[in-house]
Design a protein around this motif. Structure first.
Motif, PDB file in Angstrom:
ATOM      1  N   THR A   2      30.769  53.162  38.237  1.00  0.00           N
ATOM      2  CA  THR A   2      29.449  53.786  38.301  1.00  0.00           C
ATOM      3  C   THR A   2      28.526  53.168  37.259  1.00  0.00           C
ATOM      4  O   THR A   2      27.394  53.619  37.094  1.00  0.00           O
ATOM      5  CB  THR A   2      29.537  55.309  38.076  1.00  0.00           C
ATOM      6  OG1 THR A   2      30.172  55.572  36.819  1.00  0.00           O
ATOM      7  CG2 THR A   2      30.318  55.985  39.190  1.00  0.00           C
ATOM      8  N   GLY A   3      29.017  52.171  36.549  1.00  0.00           N
ATOM      9  CA  GLY A   3      28.210  51.445  35.574  1.00  0.00           C
ATOM     10  C   GLY A   3      27.887  50.065  36.098  1.00  0.00           C
ATOM     11  O   GLY A   3      27.467  49.903  37.252  1.00  0.00           O
ATOM     12  N   THR A   4      28.092  49.044  35.264  1.00  0.00           N
ATOM     13  CA  THR A   4      27.891  47.653  35.667  1.00  0.00           C
ATOM     14  C   THR A   4      29.171  46.882  35.393  1.00  0.00           C
ATOM     15  O   THR A   4      29.630  46.837  34.247  1.00  0.00           O
ATOM     16  CB  THR A   4      26.735  47.000  34.884  1.00  0.00           C
ATOM     17  OG1 THR A   4      25.529  47.724  35.139  1.00  0.00           O
ATOM     18  CG2 THR A   4      26.550  45.553  35.320  1.00  0.00           C
ATOM     19  N   ILE A   5      29.741  46.300  36.429  1.00  0.00           N
ATOM     20  CA  ILE A   5      30.968  45.524  36.262  1.00  0.00           C
ATOM     21  C   ILE A   5      30.827  44.204  37.001  1.00  0.00           C
ATOM     22  O   ILE A   5      30.349  44.158  38.132  1.00  0.00           O
ATOM     23  CB  ILE A   5      32.205  46.314  36.752  1.00  0.00           C
ATOM     24  CG1 ILE A   5      33.494  45.539  36.439  1.00  0.00           C
ATOM     25  CG2 ILE A   5      32.111  46.667  38.223  1.00  0.00           C
ATOM     26  CD1 ILE A   5      34.757  46.372  36.632  1.00  0.00           C
ATOM     27  N   GLN A   6      31.208  43.119  36.327  1.00  0.00           N
ATOM     28  CA  GLN A   6      31.164  41.776  36.887  1.00  0.00           C
ATOM     29  C   GLN A   6      32.566  41.190  36.918  1.00  0.00           C
ATOM     30  O   GLN A   6      33.297  41.293  35.928  1.00  0.00           O
ATOM     31  CB  GLN A   6      30.262  40.866  36.032  1.00  0.00           C
ATOM     32  CG  GLN A   6      28.847  41.357  35.890  1.00  0.00           C
ATOM     33  CD  GLN A   6      27.983  40.379  35.120  1.00  0.00           C
ATOM     34  OE1 GLN A   6      26.910  39.998  35.564  1.00  0.00           O
ATOM     35  NE2 GLN A   6      28.434  39.963  33.944  1.00  0.00           N
ATOM     36  N   LEU A   7      32.924  40.568  38.027  1.00  0.00           N
ATOM     37  CA  LEU A   7      34.229  39.941  38.181  1.00  0.00           C
ATOM     38  C   LEU A   7      34.066  38.456  38.485  1.00  0.00           C
ATOM     39  O   LEU A   7      33.166  38.062  39.228  1.00  0.00           O
ATOM     40  CB  LEU A   7      35.015  40.585  39.323  1.00  0.00           C
ATOM     41  CG  LEU A   7      35.918  41.781  39.009  1.00  0.00           C
ATOM     42  CD1 LEU A   7      35.118  42.931  38.421  1.00  0.00           C
ATOM     43  CD2 LEU A   7      36.663  42.228  40.264  1.00  0.00           C
ATOM     44  N   LYS A   8      34.958  37.650  37.888  1.00  0.00           N
ATOM     45  CA  LYS A   8      35.003  36.219  38.188  1.00  0.00           C
ATOM     46  C   LYS A   8      36.454  35.757  38.185  1.00  0.00           C
ATOM     47  O   LYS A   8      37.233  36.132  37.301  1.00  0.00           O
ATOM     48  CB  LYS A   8      34.203  35.420  37.158  1.00  0.00           C
ATOM     49  CG  LYS A   8      34.006  33.953  37.542  1.00  0.00           C
ATOM     50  CD  LYS A   8      32.951  33.299  36.668  1.00  0.00           C
ATOM     51  CE  LYS A   8      32.565  31.942  37.217  1.00  0.00           C
ATOM     52  NZ  LYS A   8      31.460  31.324  36.460  1.00  0.00           N
ATOM     53  N   ASN A   9      36.829  34.980  39.189  1.00  0.00           N
ATOM     54  CA  ASN A   9      38.196  34.449  39.290  1.00  0.00           C
ATOM     55  C   ASN A   9      39.244  35.556  39.181  1.00  0.00           C
ATOM     56  O   ASN A   9      40.300  35.373  38.571  1.00  0.00           O
ATOM     57  CB  ASN A   9      38.452  33.398  38.203  1.00  0.00           C
ATOM     58  CG  ASN A   9      37.691  32.110  38.429  1.00  0.00           C
ATOM     59  OD1 ASN A   9      37.142  31.880  39.505  1.00  0.00           O
ATOM     60  ND2 ASN A   9      37.645  31.265  37.411  1.00  0.00           N
ATOM     61  N   THR A  10      38.944  36.693  39.765  1.00  0.00           N
ATOM     62  CA  THR A  10      39.816  37.858  39.615  1.00  0.00           C
ATOM     63  C   THR A  10      40.405  38.266  40.961  1.00  0.00           C
ATOM     64  O   THR A  10      39.733  38.242  41.994  1.00  0.00           O
ATOM     65  CB  THR A  10      39.039  39.013  38.969  1.00  0.00           C
ATOM     66  OG1 THR A  10      38.795  38.680  37.593  1.00  0.00           O
ATOM     67  CG2 THR A  10      39.805  40.318  39.017  1.00  0.00           C
ATOM     68  N   LEU A  11      41.674  38.633  40.922  1.00  0.00           N
ATOM     69  CA  LEU A  11      42.440  39.013  42.104  1.00  0.00           C
ATOM     70  C   LEU A  11      42.565  40.538  42.141  1.00  0.00           C
ATOM     71  O   LEU A  11      43.095  41.147  41.208  1.00  0.00           O
ATOM     72  CB  LEU A  11      43.826  38.372  42.016  1.00  0.00           C
ATOM     73  CG  LEU A  11      44.747  38.440  43.230  1.00  0.00           C
ATOM     74  CD1 LEU A  11      44.149  37.700  44.404  1.00  0.00           C
ATOM     75  CD2 LEU A  11      46.108  37.861  42.858  1.00  0.00           C
ATOM     76  N   VAL A  12      42.048  41.154  43.210  1.00  0.00           N
ATOM     77  CA  VAL A  12      42.145  42.606  43.393  1.00  0.00           C
ATOM     78  C   VAL A  12      42.974  42.822  44.651  1.00  0.00           C
ATOM     79  O   VAL A  12      42.519  42.548  45.764  1.00  0.00           O
ATOM     80  CB  VAL A  12      40.758  43.254  43.521  1.00  0.00           C
ATOM     81  CG1 VAL A  12      40.881  44.780  43.450  1.00  0.00           C
ATOM     82  CG2 VAL A  12      39.810  42.754  42.441  1.00  0.00           C
ATOM     83  N   ALA A  13      44.198  43.296  44.476  1.00  0.00           N
ATOM     84  CA  ALA A  13      45.141  43.233  45.593  1.00  0.00           C
ATOM     85  C   ALA A  13      46.029  44.458  45.705  1.00  0.00           C
ATOM     86  O   ALA A  13      46.566  44.946  44.700  1.00  0.00           O
ATOM     87  CB  ALA A  13      46.026  41.989  45.456  1.00  0.00           C
ATOM     88  N   ASN A  14      46.159  44.931  46.938  1.00  0.00           N
ATOM     89  CA  ASN A  14      47.213  45.881  47.298  1.00  0.00           C
ATOM     90  C   ASN A  14      47.159  47.175  46.497  1.00  0.00           C
ATOM     91  O   ASN A  14      48.191  47.804  46.250  1.00  0.00           O
ATOM     92  CB  ASN A  14      48.589  45.221  47.147  1.00  0.00           C
ATOM     93  CG  ASN A  14      48.663  43.883  47.844  1.00  0.00           C
ATOM     94  OD1 ASN A  14      48.042  43.668  48.880  1.00  0.00           O
ATOM     95  ND2 ASN A  14      49.416  42.952  47.266  1.00  0.00           N
ATOM     96  N   ASN A  15      45.958  47.577  46.084  1.00  0.00           N
ATOM     97  CA  ASN A  15      45.793  48.905  45.506  1.00  0.00           C
ATOM     98  C   ASN A  15      45.700  49.912  46.649  1.00  0.00           C
ATOM     99  O   ASN A  15      45.147  49.619  47.708  1.00  0.00           O
ATOM    100  CB  ASN A  15      44.539  48.934  44.635  1.00  0.00           C
ATOM    101  CG  ASN A  15      44.617  47.945  43.492  1.00  0.00           C
ATOM    102  OD1 ASN A  15      45.295  48.171  42.509  1.00  0.00           O
ATOM    103  ND2 ASN A  15      43.928  46.809  43.646  1.00  0.00           N
TER     104      ASN A  15
END
Length: 342
Positions: free
Chosen positions: A225-238
């Motif tokens: 609910t804030g500000t989040i930045q992702l780079k080269n990140t793996l988001v998997a199988n949650n």
């Protein structure tokens, strides 16, 4: 910010006249906070708790050797400046014993934490009486590098419906994660792995196998609910909440196993098979993984979470490119791997 992180630990340590080196796995407080000595009470050893207390009081860094450090006396408070470096994730393990979270960082606190595993935390009331952030709760500034946050939770059995099973970055918090694995955390609120209400940057990290029980879309991996930045990140199988909830700023090079993070179509709904937790408390990627050589080399770290050189030519196409996530794949010389197209 990441370029500056590469020299931050050395810069901090060079200003210290002395480094406190923990020499006991006991959980005892410092006997006389502010006297410049890491001497716990009653054993008169330099315990982790004593080093954290005295290190902040006299502005000295803390080194924590390999070992299991169980926090029988509750979480570690950070209200000033703390630089804490372990021997590596999977080697230096700081354990909440499911009795308390591990680190509680106040709005006045600055914490550089590197090369540790934060595990078995359980959010109990801490700074501002908040009960979110099972492993780490940050209201100040957190820089977490080459580390794992695992097996931490918000305990719904006691009526706790706060979020951030692994980590909560509060509305006043500023957090940077580099080469971090967030795995196997859970919450009855939002954000099984990460709950972000403040400002957070995440680089070359793996957020996998976390869960949120609140709803089908409450962010098993990340709730923002804030500000989040992702780079080269793996988001998997949650699961029990999907990978992401809220707006995620995509800086490129990211992959998701579903479409909830808002990444481009070619980088969403990607079948990502991860190995089981290894000796470094990481989730390895294997040959032909879609994460191999799919990152962006700009701001890619020179090593992965475990210290493996980056980038490597994992898909054998003649070009070394950063992998997505905290783990850099090294192809055996005898292995034939098909080229993976970006």
């Amino acid at each position: 910010m990441v370029c500056g992180l590469a020299i931050l630990p050395q810069t901090v340590l060079s200003q210290e006249r002395q480094i406190f080196t923990v020499n006991s796995i006991l959980d005892e407080p410092d006997g006389n906070i502010g006297d410049g000595n890491c001497i716990s009470n009653p054993s008169r050893l330099c315990t982790l708790r004593a080093a954290v207390q005295e290190g902040q009081a006299v502005n000295r860094a803390v080194t924590v050797p390999a070992g299991l450090y169980e926090l029988s006396q509750g979480h570690l408070d950070i209200t000033k400046n703390l630089t804490l470096t372990g021997a590596g994730s999977g080697k230096t393990k700081i354990d909440g014993m499911l009795k308390s979270r591990v680190f509680d960082i106040a709005d006045t606190g600055f914490a550089y934490i590197g090369k540790v595993t934060v595990q078995w935390g359980n959010a109990t009331p801490g700074f501002a009486s908040h009960s979110h952030g099972g492993g780490i709760h940050n209201h100040g500034t957190l820089i977490l590098v080459d580390s794992t946050v695992r097996a931490s939770s918000i305990n719904w059995r006691y009526g706790n419906v706060w979020g951030g099973g692994g980590l909560t970055n509060a509305s006043t918090g500023k957090a940077t994660l580099v080469n971090v694995t967030i795995v196997g955390n859970s919450t009855s609120g939002a954000g099984g792995g990460i709950e972000n209400l403040g400002t957070m940057d995440v680089y070359n990290s793996t957020i996998a196998n976390n869960q949120s029980f609140r709803s089908a879309t409450s962010g098993g991996g990340i709730a923002n609910t804030g500000t989040i930045q992702l780079k080269n990140t793996l988001v998997a199988n949650n699961y029990e909440g999907d990978n992401c909830d809220g707006t995620i700023v995509d800086l490129g090079g990211n992959l998701s196993s579903d479409a909830t993070c808002g990444f481009p179509t070619s980088r969403s709904n990607v079948e990502i098979v991860l190995g089981g937790r290894d000796d470094n408390d990481m989730l390895p990627i294997y040959a032909e993984s879609p994460a191999i050589d799919r990152g962006i080399d700009d701001q890619c770290q020179s090593t992965d979470q475990r210290g493996m050189t980056r980038p490597l030519d994992g898909n054998r196409d003649g070009v070394a490119t950063c992998d997505v996530g905290a783990y850099e794949y090294l192809a055996p010389l005898s292995e034939g791997v098909d080229t993976i197209t970006n």
